[in-house]
Design a protein around this motif. Sequence first.
Motif, PDB file in Angstrom:
ATOM      1  N   GLN A 523     -26.003  70.766 -48.369  1.00 57.56           N
ATOM      2  CA  GLN A 523     -26.521  70.847 -49.731  1.00 57.56           C
ATOM      3  C   GLN A 523     -28.044  70.730 -49.752  1.00 57.56           C
ATOM      4  N   LYS A 524     -28.601  69.964 -48.801  1.00 65.91           N
ATOM      5  CA  LYS A 524     -30.042  69.759 -48.766  1.00 65.91           C
ATOM      6  C   LYS A 524     -30.818  71.030 -48.445  1.00 65.91           C
ATOM      7  N   MET A 541     -20.987  65.764 -55.457  1.00 65.91           N
ATOM      8  CA  MET A 541     -19.891  66.589 -54.943  1.00 65.91           C
ATOM      9  C   MET A 541     -19.480  66.263 -53.502  1.00 65.91           C
ATOM     10  N   PRO A 542     -20.419  66.098 -52.548  1.00 72.65           N
ATOM     11  CA  PRO A 542     -19.979  65.796 -51.166  1.00 72.65           C
ATOM     12  C   PRO A 542     -19.126  64.536 -51.072  1.00 72.65           C
ATOM     13  N   TRP A 543     -19.494  63.508 -51.853  1.00 75.13           N
ATOM     14  CA  TRP A 543     -18.774  62.242 -51.747  1.00 75.13           C
ATOM     15  C   TRP A 543     -17.443  62.302 -52.487  1.00 75.13           C
ATOM     16  N   VAL A 544     -17.380  63.116 -53.546  1.00 79.64           N
ATOM     17  CA  VAL A 544     -16.096  63.332 -54.219  1.00 79.64           C
ATOM     18  C   VAL A 544     -15.126  64.047 -53.287  1.00 79.64           C
ATOM     19  N   THR A 565     -20.733  72.598 -40.564  1.00 76.92           N
ATOM     20  CA  THR A 565     -21.719  72.505 -39.480  1.00 76.92           C
ATOM     21  C   THR A 565     -22.237  73.887 -39.094  1.00 76.92           C
ATOM     22  N   ILE A 566     -21.330  74.844 -38.969  1.00 78.79           N
ATOM     23  CA  ILE A 566     -21.744  76.205 -38.615  1.00 78.79           C
ATOM     24  C   ILE A 566     -22.581  76.812 -39.739  1.00 78.79           C
ATOM     25  N   THR A 567     -22.165  76.592 -40.983  1.00 79.72           N
ATOM     26  CA  THR A 567     -22.911  77.112 -42.132  1.00 79.72           C
ATOM     27  C   THR A 567     -24.318  76.527 -42.165  1.00 79.72           C
ATOM     28  N   PHE A 568     -24.421  75.217 -41.944  1.00 79.82           N
ATOM     29  CA  PHE A 568     -25.729  74.557 -41.921  1.00 79.82           C
ATOM     30  C   PHE A 568     -26.623  75.181 -40.847  1.00 79.82           C
TER      31      PHE A 568
END
Length: 599
Positions: A523-524, A541-544, A565-568
Motif C-alpha cells: 500500500q505504501k 484495510m491491511p489489518w482488517v 510480495t511479488i506485486t510489491f
Amino acid sequence: MDDQNKNLILAVVLSGIVLLAWTYFFPAPEPVTDPNAVVVTESATGGSVAVTPPSDTATFGATGETAEQVEDAPRIEIDTPRVIGSISLTGGRIDDLSLKDYKVELDGDEIVTLLSPVGTDAPYYATYGWAPGGALNIEDVPGANTLWTAPAGARLTVDSPVTLTWDNGKGLVFEREISIDADYLFTITQSVNNTSADTARLFAYGVVARHGTPEVSKYFVLHEGLVRLSDKELNEEKYKDIADFDFSDREAGRASIIQVEENGWTGFTDKNWMTTLVPAPGQSFTSVAKYVGNSDIYQVETRMPTVEVAPGSSTETTSYLFAGAKEWETIKHYEEDNGVYRFVDSIDWGWFWYFTKPIFRILHALNGLIGNMGWSIIVLTLIIKGIMFPLAYKSYVSMARMKELQPEMEKLKEAAGDDREKLQRGMMELYKKNKVNPASGCLPLLLQIPVFFSLYKVIFVTIELRHAPWIGWIRDLSAPDPSSILNLFGLLPFAAPDATSFLAIISLGVLPILLGISMWLQQKLNPAPTDPSQAMIMAWMPWVFMFMLGNFASGLVLYWIANNTITFTQQYLIMRSHGHKPDVFGNILRSLRLKKKDA
C-alpha cells in the motif's frame, strides 16, 4: 481514481456479487418427476415393458433388518493396498470399508472409515439386488436382507474376486461376482440363471443408503450431499433438499427420478470422500434419489432396464461402485480408462470451474515436480503473476505517474478547499495533461478476484492439500496457521485457543501477520487517496484483512503473501525504471518519528 470511475467499478462488482448470490440461494426450480409415473424400458426380447417403481422401500433400502441380523451374519474380508473392511452376506452388502492412506487426525493413528453397517452410529453402505416383475414376488428375488452363500475362505483382494450365490428354490439361481482394483473401484456383476419352466421378468438395481443426516461442513462454497450425472446434466442436492423428496408421500411427487439414456452415475459426496453407483458406460438406467422419512434414510438407486429371462437361459449386468477418496488423478483415471463420463466433475469445482480446473492441474503438476504443496503454491503464484504482468505493467506505470503527481494534487487540494467539484475538475485536467488513467489500477485487482476464489476453492475442496505440509510448523496447508501470538508462537507454556473459542479471532499466527505486513508495504507504494475518509479506510484495510483471513487455510494465506510480495517487487522496480524512487522504508521511519514527536 475519480469518484465517477470508483462508483462505476463498485457498481459492477456489487452487481456481480448480487447476481452470484441470487443464483446460489435462489436457483431456478427444477421440474419434479412423479414417482408414480410409468417408466418404459427395453426388454430382452426387443419389446418394451412398463414398470411402475415399487413403493416398498425395503426392497431397495434394507429398512427391515435388525442390528443383530447384520452383526451375526457371516462376512467376507476385504483387504487391498488402499482399503480394508468386509462384506456382509446379509444382502451381500458392502458396508464396512476404511481407507488405509488417510488418518482422521494429523497426529492420530485412526484411519478414515467410509462405510459402516447397521448397528453403528452412522450406517452407510451399498447393496445390490433384483426387483420382481410379471408373476414374480418379492420373496422370489434377492433383496437387501437375503442371506447369500460364498465359498469357504473367500477373501476379496485385488487378485481374487468373490462370488456370492443364492437359490430361490423355484428355479432361479442368482450370482453376484464382486471384484476390486488397486484403488477404490468395485466391479459388480449380477447374473440370474432360469432353470424353471416359466419366463422370469425382473430388473437389477444398486443402492447406496445413508442412515440419518451426516455432519457436514458449514461452508456455502462446499457441496456435500447428492451428486449425480444424468447424461449431460450434473445435479447436486444438499441433504436438507433431498429430505423434501419424501418418497413416502407418494402424492407429493417429490422423489427425484431421471431416465438416463447413455451415461451417468449417482451417489453421495462428502468433502473428501465419495460413494457412487456407476452403471457401465453406454448403459441406460433409471437414476433415483429419495429420502425415506419413516426410517430417516437418504438413498440413491440405479435401476437397470427390465429383462425377460426365458426358461433355460440366463442374463447378467455389470456396474461399478466407487467408494473412496476424491483423488483427482484416480477419478480422472476412471474417466479416461474406464469410460466413466465426466467423472472428474464429481469434485466440486464451483462457479469459477473454468479457472479452478486449470489452476488445480497446474498445482498438481508442480507438486509432482517439487514434492511440496507449499512451494508449489508459491511457484503457481509466480506463474499467475507472470501471465497477468502485461496488464499489471500498465497499472504500475500509471501508479508511478500518479505518485509523481502527488505534490501537484496536494496543491490542487489546498486551492480547492471544500469545493469538491473544483477539486475533481482540476484532478481530471491534471490526469489528462499527464496522460494518466486512474482506473487502470483497478483492473488487475478485479481480475485477481476470480483467481483468488478459485484458488480458495482448490485449497479447501481438493483432498490433495489435506494434511499436506509446507515448512516447520505448517504441517497442514488445508488448515489455519496453528501458531498463535497469544502464546508468543509457542514460547509460552500453554496452547493456543481452540478454533471454536472467541479468543481464536485475535489468536493470529505467523502467516496472517505476514499477510498484514505485506499488504501494508504494498500500500505504501501507491498514492494516498485525497479524500481523508478513503485514506483512513485504506490505512485500516491491511489489518482488517489480517484478521479476516487469520482462520483461513494456510495454503490460501501463503498464496496471498506470495502474491503481495511479488506485486510489491514488480511495482517497486517498475516505478524506479520510470524515474520515481520510492523510499518506502524511509517514509515508514519518518512517519514513526513524527508520531513519536507528536506524542
